[in-house]
Design a protein around this motif. Structure first.
Motif, PDB file in Angstrom:
ATOM      1  N   CYS A  12      17.383  29.259 -56.134  1.00 19.20           N
ATOM      2  CA  CYS A  12      16.655  27.754 -55.197  1.00 19.20           C
ATOM      3  C   CYS A  12      16.820  26.312 -55.885  1.00 19.20           C
ATOM      4  O   CYS A  12      16.778  25.953 -57.164  1.00 19.20           O
ATOM      5  CB  CYS A  12      16.359  27.538 -54.682  1.00 19.20           C
ATOM      6  SG  CYS A  12      15.415  25.992 -53.695  1.00 19.20           S
ATOM      7  N   THR A  20      18.177  32.717 -51.817  1.00 17.90           N
ATOM      8  CA  THR A  20      19.216  31.503 -51.536  1.00 17.90           C
ATOM      9  C   THR A  20      19.961  31.685 -50.260  1.00 17.90           C
ATOM     10  O   THR A  20      20.235  32.927 -50.188  1.00 17.90           O
ATOM     11  CB  THR A  20      19.351  30.815 -52.673  1.00 17.90           C
ATOM     12  OG1 THR A  20      20.496  31.337 -53.226  1.00 17.90           O
ATOM     13  CG2 THR A  20      18.408  30.768 -53.792  1.00 17.90           C
ATOM     14  N   HIS A  23      23.753  25.778 -49.028  1.00 18.97           N
ATOM     15  CA  HIS A  23      23.507  24.350 -48.255  1.00 18.97           C
ATOM     16  C   HIS A  23      24.844  23.972 -48.594  1.00 18.97           C
ATOM     17  O   HIS A  23      25.121  23.478 -49.755  1.00 18.97           O
ATOM     18  CB  HIS A  23      22.680  23.829 -48.948  1.00 18.97           C
ATOM     19  CG  HIS A  23      21.917  22.537 -48.331  1.00 18.97           C
ATOM     20  ND1 HIS A  23      22.011  22.203 -46.949  1.00 18.97           N
ATOM     21  CD2 HIS A  23      22.532  21.166 -48.731  1.00 18.97           C
ATOM     22  CE1 HIS A  23      22.200  21.365 -46.543  1.00 18.97           C
ATOM     23  NE2 HIS A  23      22.293  20.322 -47.465  1.00 18.97           N
ATOM     24  N   PRO A  42      22.678  26.215 -53.667  1.00 18.60           N
ATOM     25  CA  PRO A  42      21.803  27.412 -53.028  1.00 18.60           C
ATOM     26  C   PRO A  42      20.276  26.784 -53.093  1.00 18.60           C
ATOM     27  O   PRO A  42      20.136  26.109 -53.670  1.00 18.60           O
ATOM     28  CB  PRO A  42      21.527  28.050 -54.490  1.00 18.60           C
ATOM     29  CG  PRO A  42      21.875  27.795 -55.341  1.00 18.60           C
ATOM     30  CD  PRO A  42      22.763  26.589 -55.432  1.00 18.60           C
ATOM     31  N   LEU A  43      19.742  26.861 -51.628  1.00 13.74           N
ATOM     32  CA  LEU A  43      18.530  26.829 -51.341  1.00 13.74           C
ATOM     33  C   LEU A  43      17.692  27.756 -50.507  1.00 13.74           C
ATOM     34  O   LEU A  43      18.718  28.473 -50.327  1.00 13.74           O
ATOM     35  CB  LEU A  43      18.367  25.584 -50.555  1.00 13.74           C
ATOM     36  CG  LEU A  43      18.952  24.646 -50.892  1.00 13.74           C
ATOM     37  CD1 LEU A  43      18.859  23.386 -49.094  1.00 13.74           C
ATOM     38  CD2 LEU A  43      18.306  23.648 -51.575  1.00 13.74           C
ATOM     39  N   CYS A  44      16.374  27.743 -51.314  1.00 14.59           N
ATOM     40  CA  CYS A  44      15.717  28.783 -50.966  1.00 14.59           C
ATOM     41  C   CYS A  44      15.265  28.756 -49.242  1.00 14.59           C
ATOM     42  O   CYS A  44      15.789  27.574 -48.506  1.00 14.59           O
ATOM     43  CB  CYS A  44      14.157  29.181 -51.585  1.00 14.59           C
ATOM     44  SG  CYS A  44      13.293  27.445 -50.895  1.00 14.59           S
ATOM     45  N   HIS A  47      13.000  25.605 -48.145  1.00 13.17           N
ATOM     46  CA  HIS A  47      13.693  23.887 -48.958  1.00 13.17           C
ATOM     47  C   HIS A  47      15.444  23.749 -48.346  1.00 13.17           C
ATOM     48  O   HIS A  47      15.915  22.547 -47.957  1.00 13.17           O
ATOM     49  CB  HIS A  47      14.531  24.277 -50.106  1.00 13.17           C
ATOM     50  CG  HIS A  47      13.309  23.233 -50.944  1.00 13.17           C
ATOM     51  ND1 HIS A  47      12.539  24.878 -51.913  1.00 13.17           N
ATOM     52  CD2 HIS A  47      12.251  22.658 -50.469  1.00 13.17           C
ATOM     53  CE1 HIS A  47      11.430  24.382 -52.789  1.00 13.17           C
ATOM     54  NE2 HIS A  47      11.273  22.841 -52.370  1.00 13.17           N
ATOM     55  N   HIS A  48      15.678  24.622 -47.510  1.00  9.94           N
ATOM     56  CA  HIS A  48      16.606  24.385 -46.645  1.00  9.94           C
ATOM     57  C   HIS A  48      16.476  24.557 -45.203  1.00  9.94           C
ATOM     58  O   HIS A  48      16.820  23.229 -44.755  1.00  9.94           O
ATOM     59  CB  HIS A  48      17.672  26.193 -46.647  1.00  9.94           C
ATOM     60  CG  HIS A  48      19.048  25.870 -46.071  1.00  9.94           C
ATOM     61  ND1 HIS A  48      19.956  27.013 -45.879  1.00  9.94           N
ATOM     62  CD2 HIS A  48      20.016  24.607 -45.544  1.00  9.94           C
ATOM     63  CE1 HIS A  48      20.892  26.162 -45.323  1.00  9.94           C
ATOM     64  NE2 HIS A  48      21.432  25.519 -45.480  1.00  9.94           N
ATOM     65  N   GLY A  53      12.235  20.747 -45.715  1.00 12.70           N
ATOM     66  CA  GLY A  53      13.812  21.481 -46.589  1.00 12.70           C
ATOM     67  C   GLY A  53      14.940  20.358 -45.322  1.00 12.70           C
ATOM     68  O   GLY A  53      14.748  19.648 -44.648  1.00 12.70           O
TER      69      GLY A  53
END
Length: 94
Positions: A12, A20, A23, A42-44, A47-48, A53
């Protein structure tokens, strides 16, 4: 994940955790351009799509932070100007 000009790290972009999701930093009509330009990170899942997020209720600050990061990376990668960014993406975030 497609090639990002922002990071090579698979974790992330915010916290480093896995797994991830990709995004796309720019959206709408600019999403295809952003994909071409490598403006993805990439976001977990938190966080997405989580509350704080980028797609969450309180994610505006993170969204803007990522757009600033993307613009800075694009300017460095391409050697182009802020005016060129505005022509491509409609406005500056810096």
């Amino acid at each position: 994940m497609k090639k990002s000009i922002i990071t090579n790290d698979p974790g992330c972009f915010v916290c480093g955790s896995m797994p991830t999701e990709v995004h796309h930093i720019m959206f709408g009509k600019n999403r295809k351009l952003a994909d071409q330009d490598g403006l993805i990170v990439p976001l977990c899942p938190e966080h997405h799509r989580g509350t704080f997020g980028v797609h969450g209720k309180y994610g505006h600050d993170l969204d803007i932070r990522l757009k600033k990061t993307a613009e800075t990376a694009w300017l460095k990668e391409t050697g182009k100007t802020t005016e060129d960014w505005i022509k491509r993406y409609g406005r500056s975030y810096l």
